[in-house]
Design a protein around this motif. Structure first.
Motif, mmCIF file in Angstrom:
data_model
loop_
_atom_site.group_PDB
_atom_site.id
_atom_site.type_symbol
_atom_site.label_atom_id
_atom_site.label_comp_id
_atom_site.label_asym_id
_atom_site.label_seq_id
_atom_site.Cartn_x
_atom_site.Cartn_y
_atom_site.Cartn_z
ATOM 1 N N VAL A 59 11.636 103.742 14.220
ATOM 2 C CA VAL A 59 11.497 103.985 15.651
ATOM 3 C C VAL A 59 11.012 102.725 16.363
ATOM 4 C CG1 VAL A 59 11.174 106.462 15.438
ATOM 5 C CG2 VAL A 59 9.185 104.948 15.277
ATOM 6 N N TYR A 60 11.284 102.667 17.680
ATOM 7 C CA TYR A 60 11.038 101.464 18.464
ATOM 8 C C TYR A 60 9.722 101.485 19.244
ATOM 9 C CZ TYR A 60 15.973 100.073 17.909
ATOM 10 O OH TYR A 60 17.193 99.692 17.417
ATOM 11 N N ALA A 61 8.944 102.544 19.124
ATOM 12 C CA ALA A 61 7.746 102.649 19.955
ATOM 13 C C ALA A 61 6.706 103.493 19.238
ATOM 14 C CB ALA A 61 8.102 103.281 21.307
ATOM 15 N N ASP A 62 5.502 103.542 19.818
ATOM 16 C CA ASP A 62 4.496 104.440 19.275
ATOM 17 C C ASP A 62 4.764 105.857 19.781
ATOM 18 O OD1 ASP A 62 3.524 104.573 21.927
ATOM 19 O OD2 ASP A 62 2.080 102.968 21.554
ATOM 20 N N GLU A 63 4.023 106.815 19.268
ATOM 21 C CA GLU A 63 4.286 108.214 19.602
ATOM 22 C C GLU A 63 4.141 108.490 21.091
ATOM 23 O OE1 GLU A 63 2.191 111.052 17.287
ATOM 24 O OE2 GLU A 63 2.862 110.250 15.351
ATOM 25 N N ASN A 65 4.962 106.750 23.467
ATOM 26 C CA ASN A 65 6.126 106.246 24.200
ATOM 27 C C ASN A 65 7.444 106.696 23.577
ATOM 28 O OD1 ASN A 65 4.928 104.451 26.358
ATOM 29 N ND2 ASN A 65 3.939 103.583 24.546
ATOM 30 N N GLY A 66 7.393 107.826 22.881
ATOM 31 C CA GLY A 66 8.617 108.428 22.363
ATOM 32 C C GLY A 66 9.006 108.027 20.962
ATOM 33 N N GLY A 67 8.167 107.256 20.284
ATOM 34 C CA GLY A 67 8.497 106.814 18.933
ATOM 35 C C GLY A 67 8.208 107.882 17.903
#
Length: 420
Positions: A227-231, A233-235
Motif C-alpha cells: 500500500v502507498y499510505a498509512d491507514e 490515509n487509506g493505506g
C-alpha cells in the motif's frame, strides 16, 4: 428533463458517511431488486488477499466479484496461472479488467487467453455495469467512442463503471492517475453527463472515495500489493462490499489480513554451488550503504532514500562467481524476474559512474526488511543517487528496458547465475 434524471431528483434523499461506509438512499426498489458484489484491485501476484475474498464470496454468495486489474506483477504466464487458479475456486461469477502490470512483457495476449476481453458491459436487475480498458494509462479514441455509446444506450436506473486507472489522483501532490489530462477531463464529463452512480478503479494502492460533480469515484487498490499510505490515509488491505437494495446503495471497505511474505531469506545459485542466506547471515557480511532513487515508466522519480545491503558481486562470489558470457537472473517471490550481465555485476569505471554497485538491499531509510514493504530489493546506487531510465538503457545488454524501476526487483527470493 429525461426519465432517469427526474427519477434521481425524486429518489435521492441524502448521502451519509459513517465509519468509512457510504450510503445513498433511493425510493422505488424492492427486496427482489437487491444486488450485492465485491470489488478489489492490485493483487499483483499476492494471492493471499484474493484467497480471502474468494472465501468470503463463497460464504456470503454475492452476485459476482470484480477484479479491477493488476492481477499479476508483470504479465507472465505462471503469474496468470496462479491468479486464475485462485479465482476459479469462486462459486460466484468473476469479472475482471486488465491493468498496466498485466500488460507488461506481452501480457495483454495472455490476459485475453486466461480472462477474455477487457472491455464489455452487462445488466443485472435495475443496474448496468460498464467495463473498459485503461491499462496503457490512457484511453484510445475507439475505446472512448465505445464507452460513450454504451452509456448512451442503456436505460438502466443505476450505472456502475469499472476500469484500472482512476481519472484523477485524490492525494495532494501525487499524480498516479491517467497520464493524459485531456482524457481524464473527457471521462469525468462523460460520467457526469450520463449520470454514472459509481466509478470503481484501482492502480493507486489505497482506499479512497471522492465525489466529483455527483459521481462517486472509489479507488480500491488494496488486494495485496504494498500500500502507498498509512491507514489514516487509506493505506489498508481491503475489498469493497457493495449492496444496492430497497434501503439504498451501501459501499463498505472490508479489511483483509495483511499479506504475509517470507522476505527475510534469499537463495543464491551458482554454477558450482548454492547457498541460502537469512537476514542474520547478511548482517554478518560487509554492507554497502548509499542514497539512491529511480525513474518509473512514467518518468516519475521514486524510491528516494538510503539503502543498506550486500553487493551482488559479493553474493555471486559466494557461489563461484560468473564469467563475461554468463547471465544473472534475479527473481521475486511473485515470479517476476530480470536479467543482468557480467558488466552489471562487475561494472567497469564507465558503468560504475552510471549505475554504481548492484546491491541486495535489506534496509531502506533504516527500516529493515521485515517492516519494509518492498524488501529485500535489488537496487542500484550510482554516485549521483539517481538511476534514470536513460541510465538503465545505457547499462543493459538485454534489449528493451521498461524503466529503471523495473530493474529494481522487489521481494527478491532468488539470485541465479545462468551459464552462457
Amino acid at each position: 428533463m429525461d426519465r432517469r434524471k427526474l427519477a434521481l431528483v425524486l429518489s435521492v434523499i441524502t448521502i451519509l458517511v459513517v465509519s468509512s461506509t457510504s450510503v445513498i438512499f433511493f425510493f422505488g426498489m424492492t427486496e427482489d431488486d437487491t444486488i450485492n458484489f465485491y470489488v478489489f484491485s492490485d493483487s499483483q501476484g499476492y494471492q493471499g488477499g484474493v484467497e480471502q475474498i474468494v472465501t468470503a464470496a463463497n460464504l456470503n454468495r454475492p452476485d459476482f466479484i470484480f477484479h479491477c486489474g493488476d492481477l499479476t506483477p508483470f504479465g507472465q504466464e505462471n503469474q496468470y496461472q496462479a491468479i486464475k487458479t485462485v479465482l476459479d475456486r469462486s462459486i460466484v461469477p468473476v469479472y475482471t479488467t486488465i491493468g498496466n502490470h498485466d500488460l507488461k512483457d506481452g501480457g495483454g495476449t495472455l490476459y485475453e487467453e486466461y480472462f477474455g476481453i477487457s472491455t464489455y458491459s452487462f445488466d443485472l436487475g435495475p443496474a448496468h455495469f460498464t467495463v473498459f480498458n485503461t491499462s496503457t494509462g490512457d484511453i484510445t479514441s475507439q475505446e472512448f467512442a465505445w464507452l460513450e455509446h454504451d452509456l448512451t444506450q442503456t436505460e438502466a436506473e443505476f450505472r456502475f463503471v469499472f476500469t484500472h486507472f482512476p481519472p484523477f489522483d485524490p492525494r495532494t501532490g501525487e499524480n498516479h492517475s491517467l497520464v493524459n489530462s485531456t482524457s481524464s477531463t473527457q471521462l469525468i464529463s462523460l460520467f457526469e453527463e450520463h449520470e454514472v452512480d459509481v466509478v470503481f478503479t484501482g492502480h493507486i494502492h489505497i482506499y479512497n472515495e471522492t465525489v466529483v460533480n455527483g459521481v462517486k469515484y472509489v479507488i480500491t487498490g488494496g488486494a495485496g500489493a504494498s500500500v502507498y499510505a498509512d491507514e489514516d490515509n487509506g493505506g489498508i488491505y481491503h475489498y469493497m462490499n457493495v449492496t444496492l437494495n430497497e434501503d439504498g446503495l451501501t459501499i463498505e471497505p472490508v479489511i483483509l489480513n495483511t499479506p504475509s511474505l517470507p522476505r527475510d531469506v534469499v537463495a543464491v545459485r551458482g554454477l558450482i554451488e548454492d547457498v541460502t542466506l537469512s537476514l542474520d547471515d547478511l548482517l554478518l557480511m560487509d554492507p554497502v550503504t548509499g542514497y539512491s532513487s529511480f525513474q518509473n515508466q512514467y518518468d516519475n522519480w521514486r524510491g528516494h532514500g538510503t539503502y543498506t545491503g550486500i553487493a551482488i558481486s559479493e553474493l555471486v562470489e559466494l557461489v563461484g562467481g560468473m564469467t563475461v558470457n554468463d547471465t544473472l537472473v534475479v527473481r521475486s517471490f511473485d515470479g517476476y524476474a530480470q536479467e543482468f550481465s557480467y558488466s552489471n555485476v562487475y561494472p567497469n569505471a564507465t558503468w560504475a559512474e552510471i549505475q554504481g554497485p548492484m546491491v541486495l538491499a535489506y534496509t531502506y531509510n533504516e527500516t529493515s526488511v521485515l517492516d519494509w514493504a518492498d524488501g529485500m530489493r535489488l537496487v542500484m546506487i550510482p554516485p549521483d543517487g539517481e538511476y534514470s531510465n536513460i541510465d538503465a538503457i545505457q547499462t543493459s545488454e538485454f534489449g528493451d528496458v521498461i524503466s529503471a524501476g523495473a530493474l529494481w526487483v522487489r521481494f527478491v527470493s532468488l539470485i541465479e547465475v545462468i551459464s552462457g
